[in-house]
Design an enzyme around this catalytic site. Structure first.
Site, mmCIF file in Angstrom:
data_model
loop_
_atom_site.group_PDB
_atom_site.id
_atom_site.type_symbol
_atom_site.label_atom_id
_atom_site.label_comp_id
_atom_site.label_asym_id
_atom_site.label_seq_id
_atom_site.Cartn_x
_atom_site.Cartn_y
_atom_site.Cartn_z
ATOM 1 N N ARG A 177 0.817 -1.211 0.000
ATOM 2 C CA ARG A 177 0.000 0.000 0.000
ATOM 3 C C ARG A 177 0.853 1.264 0.000
ATOM 4 N NH1 ARG A 177 -5.144 -1.298 4.055
ATOM 5 N NH2 ARG A 177 -6.174 -2.767 2.646
ATOM 6 N N LYS A 229 -16.016 -17.254 5.243
ATOM 7 C CA LYS A 229 -17.431 -17.126 5.576
ATOM 8 C C LYS A 229 -18.290 -16.563 4.444
ATOM 9 C CE LYS A 229 -16.687 -16.526 10.553
ATOM 10 N NZ LYS A 229 -16.947 -15.659 11.728
ATOM 11 N N GLY A 250 -6.820 -8.536 1.040
ATOM 12 C CA GLY A 250 -5.500 -8.739 1.627
ATOM 13 C C GLY A 250 -4.951 -10.141 1.473
ATOM 14 N N GLY A 305 -10.552 -5.018 2.229
ATOM 15 C CA GLY A 305 -11.973 -5.359 2.312
ATOM 16 C C GLY A 305 -12.846 -4.483 1.442
#
Length: 373
Positions: A35, A197, A348, A371
């Site tokens: 980043r 998930k 990530g 995210g």
């Protein structure tokens, strides 16, 4: 919002909202500077213009408290080494210390401010804190795609108090590839999704139902879909309270004409064991735990990707951090890298997987949005 190249910055105070929310190792050294490197072109453009540059970012979630473990000081040292020039660390993002630093500054000087989330006003988008951030600032530049959707003071509130605002090069690039991949993509579009998930990604899946032609699902989240279809997944991780949601999504996908491709086999171990086996779904025993897709699923994914004009990937398809269960993710990475379509990836864990598989540089674009991607 203007482009960075549309703004005159010489001898003006520029406030750059960057995303330096990077991992630190046990020695408080930057462990992954992806980043930071992504923002370097924007930083160098501002400094070369002769501006006074204030860089702001957050690191972690200190929840409005000045916690040393979330200090940006280690990032300052790393940034200085990357730029090959001095970057001065300022111990607070607002107030007297910042003001005194600017009073001593020369055109082309660069300052990294302490973590904006050390103040409660940041995440609360407090107007007074936003005004303090904007104090003395002539130009505001946003280059933090990962937080651009958040109503925080350094992203949203500050723009009300700065006359001239612009987008940094990294933010522009993120938006450019978002448009190419999701707004006006070349078809067929294949979306690869993985991770643990379903519940954390169901919104994304539903949003992409009419934007892609094939959806390949791997990772532990695939187990929930498989169980929702009546398939055996043994003792593998499953979100039992989300089985109905998974069934509902599959029904919607079928009605929309979206082809959803799920694993036909898996790699894993018997509960409590350490012998890794690859096994077809119909042969899975009650105590078998799946941690990776099998070779049959890799081949199915390969066939699905073969004619893709646009490929979007978010989330590893197995527990790639462990060598025994990295095969699926790494093979899919190589298949995508070899394809002729536009290749965009983000998240990530996905970025880490691409680096470990040696395919990072073969993707057209890898998002730094985490995210937010």
């Amino acid at each position: 919002m203007k482009s960075l190249d549309d703004v005159v910055m010489r001898e003006r105070v520029v406030f750059l909202r960057a995303d330096f929310n990077v991992p630190l190792d046990e020695n408080k050294k930057v462990a992954d500077d992806t980043r930071i490197r992504a923002t370097l072109p924007t930083i160098e453009r501002i400094l070369n213009s002769g501006a006074y540059l204030l860089i702001a970012s957050h690191l972690g979630r200190p929840k409005g408290k000045a916690k040393p473990e979330f200090s940006l000081r280690p990032v300052c040292d790393h940034l200085s080494s990357l730029l090959g020039r001095e970057v001065t660390f300022v111990g607070d993002c607002v107030g007297d210390e910042r003001q005194k630093a600017l009073e001593r500054a020369k055109p082309g000087d660069c300052f990294l401010l302490e973590n904006v989330r050390f103040h409660e006003g940041e995440t609360k988008n407090d107007p007074e804190f936003a005004r303090a951030l904007a104090d003395g600032v002539d130009v505001y530049v946003n280059d933090a795609f990962a937080v651009s959707h958040r109503a925080h003071a350094s992203v949203h509130g500050i723009v009300k108090y700065v006359k001239e605002c612009a987008a940094g090069y990294q933010l522009q690039k993120e938006l450019e590839y978002y448009h190419k991949a999701l707004v006006d993509p070349k078809r067929p579009v294949v979306f690869i999704v993985g991770g643990a998930k379903v519940s954390t990604k169901i919104g994304v899946l539903e949003n992409l139902t009419d934007r892609c032609d094939k959806m390949l699902i791997g990772g532990a989240m695939a187990n929930t879909f498989l169980k929702a279809m009546g398939k055996s997944v043994g003792a593998s991780m499953v979100e039992d309270d989300f089985l109905e949601g998974a069934r509902s999504f599959l029904d919607k996908a079928e009605k929309a004409g979206l082809e959803v491709i799920l694993p036909v086999d898996g790699r894993g171990v018997e509960t409590g064991g350490n012998v890794v086996k690859e096994i077809k779904l119909e042969e899975i025993t009650p105590n078998f735990e799946i941690y990776d897709i099998g070779s049959g699923t890799v081949e199915a994914f390969k066939r699905a990707i073969a004619d893709a004009a646009t490929i979007i990937w978010n989330g590893p398809v197995g527990m790639f951090e462990k060598e025994d269960f990295a095969m699926g993710t790494f093979e899919v990475a190589r298949i995508v890298a070899d394809s002729r379509g536009l290749k965009v990836a983000g998240g990530g864990d996905t970025v880490s997987a691409l680096r470990k598989s040696g395919t990072y540089d073969r993707f057209d674009y890898v998002s730094t949005g985490g995210g937010a991607f």
